[in-house]
Write a protein that holds these residues in place. Structure first.
Motif, short mmCIF file in Angstrom:
data_model
loop_
_atom_site.label_atom_id
_atom_site.label_comp_id
_atom_site.label_asym_id
_atom_site.label_seq_id
_atom_site.Cartn_x
_atom_site.Cartn_y
_atom_site.Cartn_z
N ALA A 47 0.99 -1.40 0.02
CA ALA A 47 -0.03 -0.18 -0.08
C ALA A 47 0.93 1.21 0.04
N ALA A 48 0.52 2.28 -0.68
CA ALA A 48 1.07 3.63 -0.87
C ALA A 48 0.19 4.56 -0.35
N CYS A 49 0.46 5.74 0.49
CA CYS A 49 -0.26 6.83 0.67
C CYS A 49 -0.25 7.80 -0.32
N PRO A 50 -1.22 8.47 -0.79
CA PRO A 50 -1.49 9.27 -1.65
C PRO A 50 -0.26 10.36 -2.12
N LEU A 51 0.52 10.46 -0.99
CA LEU A 51 1.52 11.61 -1.21
C LEU A 51 2.65 10.58 -1.92
N ALA A 52 2.89 9.38 -1.63
CA ALA A 52 3.95 8.52 -2.09
C ALA A 52 3.53 8.39 -3.67
N LYS A 53 2.25 8.04 -3.91
CA LYS A 53 1.69 7.95 -5.02
C LYS A 53 2.04 9.09 -6.06
N SER A 54 1.98 10.41 -5.62
CA SER A 54 2.19 11.39 -6.34
C SER A 54 3.88 11.47 -6.89
N PHE A 55 4.56 10.83 -6.28
CA PHE A 55 6.12 10.41 -6.84
C PHE A 55 6.02 9.28 -7.93
N GLY A 56 5.05 8.66 -8.15
CA GLY A 56 5.06 7.66 -8.86
C GLY A 56 5.15 6.42 -8.54
N VAL A 57 4.86 6.17 -7.18
CA VAL A 57 5.08 4.97 -6.44
C VAL A 57 3.66 4.32 -6.53
N THR A 58 3.76 2.84 -6.89
CA THR A 58 2.45 2.17 -7.19
C THR A 58 2.42 0.83 -6.53
N THR A 59 1.23 0.46 -6.08
CA THR A 59 1.15 -0.88 -5.47
C THR A 59 1.50 -1.99 -6.31
N ALA A 60 2.19 -3.23 -5.57
CA ALA A 60 2.80 -4.16 -6.23
C ALA A 60 3.95 -4.23 -6.97
N GLU A 61 4.78 -2.98 -6.84
CA GLU A 61 5.78 -2.85 -7.40
C GLU A 61 7.10 -3.11 -6.45
N ARG A 62 8.17 -3.28 -6.81
CA ARG A 62 9.24 -3.68 -5.92
C ARG A 62 9.79 -2.49 -5.19
N LEU A 63 10.21 -2.51 -3.70
CA LEU A 63 10.51 -1.50 -3.10
C LEU A 63 11.54 -0.87 -3.44
N GLY A 64 12.54 -1.56 -4.10
CA GLY A 64 13.61 -0.82 -4.74
C GLY A 64 13.41 0.15 -5.71
N ASP A 65 12.28 -0.10 -6.55
CA ASP A 65 11.91 0.71 -7.74
C ASP A 65 11.27 1.96 -7.20
N SER A 66 10.43 1.77 -6.01
CA SER A 66 9.90 2.96 -5.22
C SER A 66 10.80 3.89 -4.56
N LEU A 67 11.86 3.45 -4.21
CA LEU A 67 13.01 4.14 -3.54
C LEU A 67 13.70 4.95 -4.65
N ALA A 68 13.84 4.44 -5.82
CA ALA A 68 14.50 5.11 -6.76
C ALA A 68 13.54 6.40 -7.24
N LYS A 69 12.26 6.32 -7.18
CA LYS A 69 11.46 7.42 -7.53
C LYS A 69 11.40 8.24 -6.31
N CYS A 70 11.36 7.82 -5.10
CA CYS A 70 11.19 8.62 -3.87
C CYS A 70 12.13 8.27 -2.87
N PRO A 71 13.39 8.66 -2.84
CA PRO A 71 14.25 8.12 -1.69
C PRO A 71 14.14 8.53 -0.31
N ASN A 72 13.39 9.55 0.06
CA ASN A 72 12.96 9.73 1.47
C ASN A 72 11.56 8.92 2.01
N LEU A 73 11.46 8.12 1.04
CA LEU A 73 10.16 7.11 1.28
C LEU A 73 10.24 6.62 2.60
N VAL A 74 9.19 6.88 3.77
CA VAL A 74 8.97 6.07 4.82
C VAL A 74 8.44 4.59 4.51
N ILE A 75 8.93 3.58 5.18
CA ILE A 75 8.86 2.19 4.92
C ILE A 75 8.34 1.76 6.17
N ILE A 76 7.01 1.02 6.20
CA ILE A 76 6.32 0.42 7.39
C ILE A 76 6.12 -1.16 7.12
#
Length: 421
Positions: A47-76
């Motif tokens: 799951a990704a909050c709306p703010l994370a989605k605004s950086f292009g983060v999407t559900t079901a993608e790899r965490l590494g890909d999400s961090l490349a889009k948003c390096p300051n991502l909070v991961i729970i």
């Protein structure tokens, strides 16, 4: 024009992420995701909050890909028990407005408020009232698709309520031509990317074109595309496109009697020795029998499946046998499962093990045996241990085999649905 019925599909926005943000106010203005393993910074985005989605983060993608889009991502790390508890609290809020509440998923539920609407005003007013209450009590933002049936309510929520400012939308059946029918066919319920390509190839690019195609013609088109067994699917898509759905909002609709109760798990490494495999087989058998006892069933047929790690050269087996009498007693079912293991295991390393019971009867009636004088005591003991596990967790009582290196029960007790509680 008033709706014949007032059905709502209530959806919690980015549910897991919303629960975590409500529980961690310090993350309110930060991009947050719920994902597999924050320590290793690996896994899949659940799951990704709306703010994370605004950086292009999407559900079901790899965490590494999400961090490349948003390096300051909070991961729970997911906390599944918490999400289940919050979902149940939301269900109870819905039930305070109508007794016709049907869970669709952990974060989506149907409500039939036809009979209670007069107490609260218009459908929009009631939806806004519920929305405000859930936000105030739990910090979760909900969206409401409203229509005269479940199918239209679902598409109202997915295509409109999730995208407008209020989070509330009424999809009226007499206005489909100017609303739903203008949307691409990909926006239709139960149409994925593959079916979208097929519809586009048939010249049915919008929901309206599917709706306007006579049923017999649609059946013929789908027979040409998929073969002769396509008539049911053609009728299904035609009904969805035209907003036809006669199914009621039915509490308990997903609580029908099961045909099979089973459990399968992937092991953390290859198990090569018989004694190791038997440990996992015992743990799974105990879990399956516990679930059967909880539902009041005994199974007549036990099934065992083993699979190796190499999918290119598959090994293992899947076999079943009928026991002399139906049972939900762990040791009895385990004895049958071991017979299948000894008879059919090919000796190759095992990475996945599954056990199931089927052909059920009620556990209140069973055949007495002159040779099994301990059955009553055994069943009473197992129900007592079930009660302890229900209250204190599955790890409160473990078999000795489960504390060996092969045992997985302790690790599994920390998870729900493959995710940590």
């Amino acid at each position: 024009m008033p709706l014949n019925k007032v059905i709502m599909l209530a959806d919690c926005q980015s549910f897991y992420a919303s629960v975590e943000k409500a529980d961690h106010p310090e993350y309110r203005d930060l991009p947050l995701v719920v994902a597999g393993d924050p320590e290793r910074r690996s896994g899949i985005i659940l799951a990704a909050c709306p703010l994370a989605k605004s950086f292009g983060v999407t559900t079901a993608e790899r965490l590494g890909d999400s961090l490349a889009k948003c390096p300051n991502l909070v991961i729970i790390r997911p906390r599944m028990q918490l999400y289940i508890d919050i979902s149940m609290r939301i269900t109870n809020i819905y039930k305070s407005y109508t007794d016709l509440v049907e869970p669709y998923s952990i974060d989506e539920q149907f409500l039939d408020v036809t009979g209670s609407l007069h107490l609260y005003g218009s459908p929009e007013e009631l939806a806004h009232h519920i929305q405000t209450r859930i936000q105030a009590e739990l910090g979760i933002y909900t969206r409401f698709g409203i229509a005269e049936n479940k199918m239209l309510a679902k598409m109202a929520c997915d295509n409109y309520a999730k995208k407008n400012g209020s989070g509330i939308y009424i999809l009226r059946k007499d206005r489909l031509e100017e609303t739903l029918w203008t949307l691409p066919v990909a926006k239709m319920f139960m149409v994925g990317s593959r079916m979208t390509r097929h519809f586009n190839a048939m010249g049915l690019e919008t929901i309206g074109k599917v709706a306007a195609t006579p049923l017999e013609k649609l059946k013929l088109m789908m027979r040409r595309k998929f073969g002769k067994n396509s008539d049911i699917n053609a009728e299904l898509y035609s009904r969805i496109a035209n907003g036809i759905d006669d199914s009621p909002v039915a509490p308990g609709t997903h609580e029908i009697a099961p045909k099979v109760i089973g459990h399968m798990m992937t092991l953390p490494r290859d198990y090569q020795r018989l004694e190791e495999i038997k440990v996992v087989l015992l743990e799974l058998t105990e879990l399956v029998c516990q679930r059967c006892r909880g539902k009041g069933y005994m199974g007549h047929v036990v099934s065992v499946g083993l699979m190796g790690a190499n999918y290119d050269q598959p090994t293992g087996f899947s076999r079943q046998m009928k026991m002399d009498d139906p049972s939900n007693v762990t040791n009895t079912v385990y004895h049958a499962a071991v017979q299948l293991l000894l008879r059919h295991w090919d000796g190759y390393p095992v990475r996945k093990v599954g056990v199931s019971l089927s052909q059920f009867s009620e556990d209140g009636e069973y055949q007495l045996s002159l040779f099994d004088t301990k059955r009553e005591k055994t069943m009473a003991l197992e129900k007592a241990t079930d009660a302890l596990k229900q209250k204190y967790g599955d790890a409160i009582i473990l078999r000795a085999a489960s504390v060996t290196l092969a045992g997985q029960a302790q690790h599994r007790s920390e998870k729900i649905g493959g995710h940590y509680k």
